[in-house]
Design a protein around this motif. Structure first.
Motif, mmCIF file in Angstrom:
data_model
loop_
_atom_site.group_PDB
_atom_site.id
_atom_site.type_symbol
_atom_site.label_atom_id
_atom_site.label_comp_id
_atom_site.label_asym_id
_atom_site.label_seq_id
_atom_site.Cartn_x
_atom_site.Cartn_y
_atom_site.Cartn_z
ATOM 1 N N LYS A 279 -18.143 96.761 -30.724
ATOM 2 C CA LYS A 279 -17.792 96.381 -29.400
ATOM 3 C C LYS A 279 -19.291 95.883 -28.892
ATOM 4 O O LYS A 279 -20.253 96.705 -29.387
ATOM 5 N N SER A 280 -19.068 94.921 -28.044
ATOM 6 C CA SER A 280 -20.441 94.422 -27.558
ATOM 7 C C SER A 280 -20.808 94.664 -26.045
ATOM 8 O O SER A 280 -19.741 94.471 -25.378
ATOM 9 N N ILE B 86 -21.650 96.859 -23.987
ATOM 10 C CA ILE B 86 -20.866 98.005 -23.066
ATOM 11 C C ILE B 86 -21.771 98.716 -22.293
ATOM 12 O O ILE B 86 -22.665 99.467 -22.971
ATOM 13 N N THR B 87 -21.385 98.790 -21.003
ATOM 14 C CA THR B 87 -22.211 99.425 -20.070
ATOM 15 C C THR B 87 -22.216 100.848 -20.304
ATOM 16 O O THR B 87 -20.739 101.419 -20.378
ATOM 17 N N ASN B 88 -22.959 101.611 -20.061
ATOM 18 C CA ASN B 88 -22.954 103.096 -20.163
ATOM 19 C C ASN B 88 -22.810 103.799 -21.418
ATOM 20 O O ASN B 88 -22.848 105.036 -21.601
ATOM 21 N N ALA B 89 -22.608 102.983 -22.666
ATOM 22 C CA ALA B 89 -22.308 103.647 -23.831
ATOM 23 C C ALA B 89 -23.517 104.479 -24.552
ATOM 24 O O ALA B 89 -23.169 105.298 -25.203
ATOM 25 N N ASN B 90 -24.431 103.855 -24.085
ATOM 26 C CA ASN B 90 -25.871 104.877 -24.843
ATOM 27 C C ASN B 90 -25.967 106.154 -24.111
ATOM 28 O O ASN B 90 -26.370 107.178 -24.812
ATOM 29 N N HIS B 91 -25.611 106.358 -22.929
ATOM 30 C CA HIS B 91 -25.565 107.845 -22.113
ATOM 31 C C HIS B 91 -24.464 108.416 -21.995
ATOM 32 O O HIS B 91 -24.299 109.396 -21.643
ATOM 33 N N ARG C 72 -21.398 105.060 -32.988
ATOM 34 C CA ARG C 72 -22.878 104.795 -33.107
ATOM 35 C C ARG C 72 -23.186 103.605 -32.083
ATOM 36 O O ARG C 72 -22.271 102.717 -31.839
ATOM 37 N N THR C 73 -24.181 103.697 -31.144
ATOM 38 C CA THR C 73 -24.664 102.801 -29.988
ATOM 39 C C THR C 73 -25.966 102.262 -30.529
ATOM 40 O O THR C 73 -26.616 102.756 -31.257
ATOM 41 N N ILE C 74 -26.084 101.017 -30.213
ATOM 42 C CA ILE C 74 -27.288 100.244 -30.342
ATOM 43 C C ILE C 74 -27.675 99.480 -29.002
ATOM 44 O O ILE C 74 -26.905 98.633 -28.605
ATOM 45 N N GLU C 75 -28.788 99.720 -28.363
ATOM 46 C CA GLU C 75 -29.064 99.343 -27.141
ATOM 47 C C GLU C 75 -29.652 97.926 -27.177
ATOM 48 O O GLU C 75 -30.378 97.767 -27.987
ATOM 49 N N HIS C 76 -29.359 97.117 -26.141
ATOM 50 C CA HIS C 76 -29.776 95.891 -26.420
ATOM 51 C C HIS C 76 -30.495 95.555 -24.888
ATOM 52 O O HIS C 76 -29.721 95.512 -23.905
ATOM 53 N N SER D 233 -26.905 98.398 -21.992
ATOM 54 C CA SER D 233 -25.916 97.805 -22.598
ATOM 55 C C SER D 233 -26.034 97.846 -23.961
ATOM 56 O O SER D 233 -26.903 97.525 -24.731
ATOM 57 N N CYS D 234 -24.962 98.195 -24.519
ATOM 58 C CA CYS D 234 -24.883 98.399 -26.082
ATOM 59 C C CYS D 234 -23.877 97.761 -26.897
ATOM 60 O O CYS D 234 -22.663 97.500 -26.392
ATOM 61 N N ASP D 235 -24.144 97.704 -28.235
ATOM 62 C CA ASP D 235 -23.080 97.483 -29.213
ATOM 63 C C ASP D 235 -22.640 98.985 -29.518
ATOM 64 O O ASP D 235 -23.334 99.930 -29.651
#
Length: 393
Positions: free
Chosen positions: A165-166, A168-173, A204-208, A218-220
């Motif tokens: 998924k690309s 994605i708001t809030n996913a990192n925290h 797993r999240t990847i911050e952009h 904003s994450c994958d």
């Protein structure tokens, strides 16, 4: 309205609101006004201050529109949207974050089982959990029906989720999210199902890093054979897309209101600047062209505010307000961009300086034309309603 919130009732943009709404907005503004120093730090460091979530919940964000029976405040659409205007005026990153968490809360309230509400909704409404919502993929943005993330049914009744998924708001925290995935690609949109996924499940999240709302992640979200039980299906199998559409009007309305908040902040900053800065021996406010720019900002802001409020009142009356909410989202987002551009121009060189408020308003306004349906998608949906012809399919 006299005496509702003391001096705060002097705000002319609240003149036609009910007393209880003014009280809610007064509490929110009082809290948000104390975040000024935090804004500069978090925008610079691209850090979301999770410590402010609980206070935001306390003043009405996130739990506002949720029914009292589910632990919310039961606010009207107009009240909830007006809160989002306050957030946009103070710090658009808060509007972006709380809008997503509100959507998650609304979907859990609408479709969650008692156990799901206890595990996810109740702590979300107390600020103890942070949620995110994942529908967008690299090849499935405006075309939500093209979701390719797969939910493979398992013999024991659970599902194995695989896909990325690309944006994605809030996913990192956040510590859990709602993921839309298909149980059968051959079924098209009828196979798309909503699943509740926790960080402990192994995604797993990847911050952009991105240009606007820099305090927001904003994450994958990478789902590599993530296994969830059958109790993690939110709503009905195959009804995930329709579930997501349940919150579309409220989401668009909240973005619209947040855009008006940005526009109002631009107006406030511009009025202060032109009445305190001098050129050629007199105030900038004394120049006709400067007055026109400020008047344009004020007029567009007032028009956008009336549009989102009228849309909110339609929703509150029970009328189908899909077109009205699309119009509000389209007009208010484009207005925020135009107004922020004018505000930068009014401020001149200092308006281009990183860290200056209008520079942030300009970046944040530009973001609003894309999430919750791009301006172009709003036009096509409004056009279909007006003309009876779809330009999409």
């Amino acid at each position: 309205m006299s005496g509702a919130t003391g001096a705060l009732t002097a705000d002319p943009t609240w003149d036609l609101l009910e007393d209880d709404t003014i009280v809610i907005l007064g509490r929110a503004r009082e809290y948000l006004s104390g975040l000024t120093d935090l804004i500069e730090e978090c925008e610079r460091d691209r850090r979301f201050p999770a410590e402010i979530v609980r206070p935001l919940v306390d003043v009405g964000f996130i739990r506002g529109p949720i029914p009292i029976s589910d632990g919310g405040l039961g606010l009207t659409h107009l009240q909830s949207a007006s809160l989002m205007e306050e957030a946009g005026r103070a710090w658009a990153s808060i509007r972006t974050t709380t809008n997503i968490m509100t959507l998650v809360a609304e979907l859990l309230s609408h479709a969650g089982t008692p156990d799901q509400k206890k595990e996810f909704l109740t702590p979300l409404l107390s600020g103890d959990r942070l949620g995110w919502f994942a529908i967008t993929e690299r090849e499935a943005g405006s075309d939500a029906g093209a979701v390719a993330t797969r939910a493979e049914p398992l013999p024991g009744g659970g599902y194995r989720l695989s896909g990325v998924k690309s944006y994605i708001t809030n996913a990192n925290h956040g510590d859990f999210g709602i993921v839309l995935a298909t149980v059968d690609p051959n079924l098209g949109s009828r196979g798309i199902t909503a699943f509740l996924v926790e960080r402990s499940d192994g995604y797993r999240t990847i911050e952009h890093p991105h240009m606007p709302v820099r305090a927001v992640s904003s994450c994958d979200v990478e789902l590599d054979r993530v296994v969830v039980g059958p109790d993690r299906v939110l709503g009905e199998v195959g009804r995930g897309l329709s579930l997501a559409m349940h919150g579309v009007n409220g989401g668009r309305l909240n973005v619209s209101a947040g855009c008006v908040g940005i526009a109002q902040a631009c107006l406030d900053a511009s009025r202060t600047h032109v009445t305190t800065r001098k050129q050629f021996g007199k105030q900038l406010a004394e120049f006709q062209l400067v007055q026109k720019m400020v008047v344009d900002i004020a007029t567009r802001t007032a028009a956008a505010r009336e549009l989102y409020r009228s849309s909110a009142r339609l929703l509150d009356s029970g009328i189908d307000a899909r077109v009205a909410c699309s119009m509000a989202k389209y007009f208010c987002a484009e207005t925020a961009v135009a107004v922020a551009t004018e505000a930068v121009q009014v401020h001149g060189a200092i308006g281009l300086t990183e860290g200056h408020p209008v520079e942030r308003f300009f970046r944040d306004a530009r973001e609003a034309t894309i999430p919750e349906g791009t301006s172009q998608m709003q036009i096509l949906q409004i056009g279909r309603a007006l003309l009876g012809v779809s330009a999409l399919r």
